[in-house]
Write a protein that holds these residues in place. Structure first.
Motif, short mmCIF file in Angstrom:
data_model
loop_
_atom_site.label_atom_id
_atom_site.label_comp_id
_atom_site.label_asym_id
_atom_site.label_seq_id
_atom_site.Cartn_x
_atom_site.Cartn_y
_atom_site.Cartn_z
N LYS A 1 0.84 -1.21 0.00
CA LYS A 1 0.00 0.00 0.00
C LYS A 1 0.88 1.26 0.00
O LYS A 1 2.03 1.22 0.42
N ALA B 1 -3.01 1.73 -4.20
CA ALA B 1 -4.14 2.19 -3.39
C ALA B 1 -5.41 1.54 -3.92
O ALA B 1 -5.52 1.23 -5.11
N ASN B 2 -6.37 1.33 -3.05
CA ASN B 2 -7.66 0.81 -3.48
C ASN B 2 -8.59 1.96 -3.85
O ASN B 2 -8.52 3.04 -3.26
N GLU C 1 -10.39 4.92 -1.36
CA GLU C 1 -9.56 5.27 -0.20
C GLU C 1 -9.13 6.73 -0.21
O GLU C 1 -8.35 7.16 0.64
#
Lengths: 387, 275
Positions: free
Chosen positions: A199, A221-222, A225
């Motif tokens: 991350k 990153a998702n 987020e």
């Protein structure tokens, strides 16, 4: 809760893949029915909701691959499963996942023949499609299980490698392994090594989604987020924006290649069986390697110095390890359930003095151990004549 | 003072790639105005697009944005929405993208009634590749792949989406930009699959070959051929010949896919229903 418990169970190969996916932390599956992989979808349709995961039967193979990538972008470990005809259709978005560096696992339970072929018969015909099926220069990781046990463990490995290297990983099974039932030892879930995607560091000012760390892999990153980044299948710069700049295009293409090839020590898995003193080495993968191992044992009983080398990671091809096999043994036998696909990779690294012999079967059935044994014996005869 | 729509744009990615006279910027403008109206949370919203001129719009907006493969935007969006239903998902497609190569995904997203807001930029042509006919090119139009004019009938995309199960269907034009903004607001706040068709001008690849004049002239064409839906309902098919209805065309309530999936999870886990 899954019912994964650390003891032996009788299991089908496809079931072991589904269980392996759950053990690896998969929480999303999108697929389309196709023989001989359908059991994977059926089992996950039942089991994913039990762990709060999501299953969806999409309208086709193309959209299954797309949905898997979309889900992975939100942070869900995601998988799809198919066979040859569906694998052809997956190629479009498989390439998208490579270029956009979205981790996911694609299972191909190979079946016989070009086009529709014989859906219920086994084969190893998609070796080259796994490597080069999607267009353009790209790296690819593909793993090849030989047993039901390995269908379980390699599915976990496939997820780990995809998360570690931000890339799709192909699990290349075969009808015969997918539909075999064998004893599987399921490990204690707490003892299974699980790798999760790297991350972005906390508190970074500006997230550049395609700026690699020293290992060549950008932190991921998702969606949702707050990083608000762009993902595109167009050639892009480190910010994710499309570019036609020659230097940036070259940097990206090379980085995608290098992030895999610079870490072969983490990716390459092989098995060597009685190769130390072998004059004849069989190089075999998948279900065929089991017949090959039987043949090697029988040859040893007869006093023939035979061995088996098995690439478990089939792509990137274990070139260095294969070269050392070729340097040691004069004769290399490559049995395959196709007209000769991986043998070409062996020939690339073999020496001029090596004899490379293919055993190729395209009947929808297996190669028997005695057929491989005959080939081993005939190589011994050739050597005697040569002396 | 910062223009209120600017916060939804990646100002450093502008100017856009679109041709002079192109209507896509007006549709993009309608989208960001709609975001302002619904006070859209940028950190909780994803914009997905396909391939074509219109799909470049995603890159200009300051959200998590996903520019996918040709025709597949709705399939990617389905994965995002199902995996993380708390995200608000908008999908941008062109007419070739949505109705031709992506036609199957369109009808199935509508059938599932998954909570996605699809905005179709309908410029009646494949613009980025230079003017080939699409399934929404009006019959008897000139295109580079129809040098003797098109002989294929065009889809009514709104009717198609409605028949497939979409629960919110609307159409506007770049001439009716305020209406377009309002329809996007309504689609975005509707729970379920909503489709908003935005008729937009492509003077370079469509208008020029069909003698429709400049981008301005094509907007006048939109004004003259669009009929408010309330009025259209009272007109005969003959009177509507060559014209199209604009406004909120269809609205219905039906169970939304990801909500139903959450119920399925409860059922599978043996959790009793509330109440």
């Amino acid at each position: 809760m899954t019912d994964i418990i650390p003891f032996a169970r009788l299991m089908q190969g496809n079931e072991a893949i589904a269980e392996g996916a759950l053990a690896a932390g998969a929480r999303f599956f999108a697929g389309y029915p196709i023989t001989p992989s359908t059991e994977i979808a059926e089992i996950l349709a039942k089991k994913l909701p039990l762990v709060g995961g999501k299953f969806i039967q999409m309208e086709d193979e193309l959209s299954s691959m797309a949905a898997v990538i979309g889900a992975s972008l939100t942070g869900s470990k995601s998988m799809t499963a198919t066979s040859g005809p569906g694998f052809s259709l997956k190629q479009e978005n498989l390439g998208f996942a490579v270029l956009t560096e979205v981790p996911c696992v694609v299972v191909n339970v190979q079946r016989f023949g070009a086009s529709t072929g014989i859906p219920t018969a086994t084969a190893q015909g998609d070796i080259m499609q796994a490597r080069w099926g999607t267009h353009g220069d790209h790296p690819m990781i593909a793993l090849c299980p030989s047993s039901v046990q390995e269908s379980f463990t390699l599915t976990i490995q496939a997820f780990n490698l995809s998360e570690r290297f931000r890339t799709p990983v192909i699990l290349l099974s075969e009808e015969i392994t997918g539909h075999s039932r064998e004893r599987v030892i399921l490990p204690d879930p707490s003892k299974i090594e699980i790798i999760n995607r790297k991350k972005p560091a906390a508190g970074i000012e500006k997230y550049l989604p395609y700026k690699p760390d020293a290992d060549g892999i950008p932190p991921m990153a998702n969606f949702g987020e707050g990083y608000r980044y762009h993902v595109t299948g167009l050639t892009h710069d480190q910010s994710g924006s499309p570019t036609t700049d020659a230097e940036k295009a070259s940097f990206l293409t090379n980085r995608l290649h290098d992030k895999i090839m610079d870490h072969l020590d983490e990716i390459t898995m092989t098995e060597s069986f009685m190769t130390e003193d072998a004059d004849v080495i069989v190089i075999a993968y998948g279900a065929v390697a089991r017949a090959a191992k039987g043949a090697v044992r029988k040859a040893r009983d007869m006093g023939i110095k035979a061995g088996l080398f098995r690439p478990i990671t089939i792509w990137p091809f274990p070139a260095k390890e294969t070269a050392s096999m070729c340097a040691q043994a004069g004769s290399i036998i490559v049995p395959e359930l196709n007209l000769g696909q991986l043998i070409g990779e062996v020939e690339k690294v073999a020496g001029k003095e090596n004899r490379i012999i293919g055993i190729n079967r395209v009947t929808g059935g297996m190669i028997r151990p005695d057929e491989i044994l005959d080939a081993i014996k005939s190589e011994v005869r050739v050597k005697k004549h040569a002396k | 003072m910062q223009n209120s729509v600017e916060k939804y744009l990646r100002m450093d990615k502008l100017p856009h790639i679109w041709c002079p006279g192109c209507g896509n910027g007006i549709v993009l403008g309608a989208m960001v105005r709609a975001f302002t109206k619904i006070n859209c949370n940028q950190n909780n919203t994803v914009i997905v697009s396909g391939i074509g001129c219109s799909s470049r719009a995603a890159g200009y907006m300051d959200f998590d944005t996903l520019h996918t493969t040709h025709g597949r935007a709705l399939a990617f969006a389905t994965g995002i929405k199902l995996a993380k239903p708390e995200l608000k998902v908008f999908v941008i497609m062109g007419d070739g993208d949505a109705a031709s190569i992506g036609g199957n995904h369109l009808i199935h997203a509508a059938r599932r009634n998954i909570d996605l807001t699809a905005i179709i930029f309908n410029n009646h042509i494949y613009g980025m590749t230079g003017g080939q006919y699409s399934p929404l090119t009006p019959l008897d139009s000139m295109a580079t792949t129809a040098p003797y004019n098109t002989i294929e009938r065009n889809f009514d995309l709104a009717e198609l989406a409605k028949a497939a199960g979409a629960t919110y269907v609307a159409r506007s034009t770049t001439y009716h930009a305020t209406m377009l903004t309002n329809l996007i607001v309504a689609g975005a706040t509707h729970k379920g699959f909503s489709l908003i068709e935005a008729v937009t001008a492509c003077p370079v690849s469509y208008g020029r070959r069909n003698k429709m004049g400049s981008g301005y002239d094509m907007m006048i064409w939109q004004k003259e051929h669009a009929v408010p839906v309330q009025k259209a309902r009272n007109l005969t098919p003959k009177e509507m010949q060559g014209k199209f209805a604009v406004g909120e065309l269809y609205k219905a309530e039906a169970p939304e896919y990801t909500e139903v999936y959450d119920l399925l999870i409860k059922k599978a886990q043996g959790i009793p229903k509330e109440g």
